[in-house]
Enzyme design. Sequence first.
Site, mmCIF file in Angstrom:
data_model
loop_
_atom_site.group_PDB
_atom_site.id
_atom_site.type_symbol
_atom_site.label_atom_id
_atom_site.label_comp_id
_atom_site.label_asym_id
_atom_site.label_seq_id
_atom_site.Cartn_x
_atom_site.Cartn_y
_atom_site.Cartn_z
ATOM 1 N N LYS A 1 0.820 -1.219 0.000
ATOM 2 C CA LYS A 1 0.000 0.000 0.000
ATOM 3 C C LYS A 1 0.853 1.268 0.000
ATOM 4 C CE LYS A 1 -4.195 -2.087 1.693
ATOM 5 N NZ LYS A 1 -3.789 -3.518 1.787
HETATM 6 C C1 LIG Z 1 -4.425 -4.574 1.133
HETATM 7 C C2 LIG Z 1 -3.656 -5.844 0.986
HETATM 8 C C3 LIG Z 1 -4.014 -6.842 0.048
HETATM 9 C C4 LIG Z 1 -5.255 -6.722 -0.828
HETATM 10 O O1 LIG Z 1 -5.092 -5.782 -1.852
HETATM 11 P P1 LIG Z 1 -6.374 -5.244 -2.679
HETATM 12 O O2 LIG Z 1 -5.849 -4.130 -3.504
HETATM 13 O O3 LIG Z 1 -7.351 -4.788 -1.640
HETATM 14 O O4 LIG Z 1 -6.893 -6.378 -3.484
HETATM 15 C C5 LIG Z 1 -3.208 -7.960 -0.067
HETATM 16 N N1 LIG Z 1 -2.120 -8.133 0.718
HETATM 17 C C6 LIG Z 1 -1.747 -7.207 1.629
HETATM 18 C C7 LIG Z 1 -0.552 -7.467 2.482
HETATM 19 C C8 LIG Z 1 -2.491 -6.030 1.798
HETATM 20 O O5 LIG Z 1 -2.103 -5.119 2.727
#
Ligand SMILES: *Cc1c(COP(=O)(O)O)cnc(C)c1O
Length: 460
Positions: free
Chosen positions: A112
Site C-alpha cells: 500500500k
Molecule cells: C491490502 C492488501 C491486500 C489486498 O489488496 P487489494 O488491492 O485490496 O486487493 C493484499 N495483501 C496485503 C498485504 C495487503 O495489505
Amino acid sequence: MRYVSTRGKAPVLSFDDVLLAGLARDGGLYVPERWPVVTAEQWRAWRSLTYGQLAVEVMAPFVDGSLTRDELAALVDRSLGSFGHRAIAPLKQLGANHYVLELFHGPTLAFKDYALQLVGNLFEHVLERRGDHVTIVGATSGDTGSAAIEACRDRRNVRIFILHPHGRVSDVQRRQMTTVHSSNVTNLAVDGTFDDCQDLVKGLFADEAFRDEVHLSAVNSINWARIMAQVVYYAWTALQLGAPDRSVGFAVPTGNFGNIFAGYVARQMGLPIERLVIGSNRNDILTRFTHSSAMRITGVEPSLSPSMDIQVSSNFERLLFELLGRDGARVEELMRGFREHGVMEVDEAFMTAFRSLFGATRYDDEQTGAIIRRTLDETGELLCPHSAIGVQAAIDDRAFGSLPMVSMATAHPAKFPDAVEQASGVRPGLPPRMADLFEREERLQRIGNDIEALKAVVRG
Ligand SMILES: *Cc1c(COP(=O)(O)O)cnc(C)c1O
C-alpha cells in the site's frame, strides 16, 4: 484527462477533483474517460528507465491538465525517498518462468505504500494550491492505517485520525501506527471490533453538516490515484521480462480488487499482460464468482491473511464497467440488486470475457502455512501469508509454464511474525531501519464505541 463515474450520473471531473472526492456523487467510482495507449516502440524505449522515471511516464497522461510533468516528477521523487531498497520494487526469480515482485520495501512494509506515499504528496500539493485543508478519518484492521499515517504525517493541510479495534491488531501493526509522533496524527483505540470502527467512520461520513464542518476526506482503496500509482509496478515488471515483445502474467493476493485492477489498466495501456490470477483466502467471494458467475455475499471470517478478509471487493465495480462496455446504467442496476439481495449475476458473454483474462484460486490457512514452508525450502524466499497465496495461485494457474508468471509479495513477512514462524520455524526479523520498533514510545487515545465522543476528538 477527465474522469467519469462507473454509474454514469456524477459530474465529469478533473484529476485533482477526483483525488479529493474519492467516491463519486452517484455512488460510483471514477475511471479515466479513455485509456491512454502507449505504442510498442515507446514501451521499448522505457525499458532502461529507473522506477521513478518510469512512474512519471506511466502516470503523466492520467494527471494531464492538473499537474505539469515537472510537478509530477518532483512528487514522485519525494514519494520514493522513503523506500528501503534501491530498486524500489525488486523482481526475484523463484523458478523457471516464475518470479516474485517484492512490494514490501516502503516505510510500512506493505504494498500500500507504493500508492499511498504518492497520494499523501498529491493531497498536500493540490490542497496547497487551493488554500484548502482536509480531515482524513479511517478505520483499519491492519496495513491500511499505518500506510495512510506514514503518507499523511507532518503535512500542513491534512489531519489524520485512524481508528483501530483496541487489543485486536497485531503488536507490529499497532506500533507502526502509534509510534508516529506527528502533531497531525491521532491514533484512536476503540473499545469494539473492526466493524464497530468502520461503522463509526461511516456514521461521520453520513453526517453532512459534520462532513462539511471538518472537510472530511478519505484515502481508501477506491481512490483512483491509488490505482494509478499501482499501474507503475506492473509496467516496471513487464518491461523487465521482455514486454512489449513477450507476454507476461501476474498472480495477486486479492482483497478489494485494487491491486489486480491496476494490472488490467496496464494491459489497457498496451502491455501484453495475458493472465491476471486472483488469489483468495477463505473469504473467497471472487474465486466463487469466477467459477460460478454469481457474486454472492457471505460473512467474513478471520484468516492468516487479515488484509484480504473482506466481504465485498469494492474495486470490482471498475472492471464491471469495463466489461459491460462502459454502460453506467447497467452497472447501477447490477450494484443496486447486489446491495438489496447480496447477489449479482452476470451473463455467459461477460464470464467468457472475464475468464479469458482472469483466473482465481482460494487457499485456507493450513494450505497457506504449507506454501510458506515449501517456498522457503525450495527457494529460500520467506513469504508473508498474503504473498504465499499469490505464489501458489501462479503455480496453479493454467498458464503456468507457458509464460513468465509474476507473483506479487504484498507484505514483508515480519509484519506477521507469529503466523510465519508457526509455518516455517523461522521468526522473520524487522529490517534494520525498523529494528527499534518495540522500543519506541507509543501514543494513542482510547475511546468508547460512541460517535459523539469521536466527533468531539475530531473537532479538537
Ligand atoms: C491490502 C492488501 C491486500 C489486498 O489488496 P487489494 O488491492 O485490496 O486487493 C493484499 N495483501 C496485503 C498485504 C495487503 O495489505
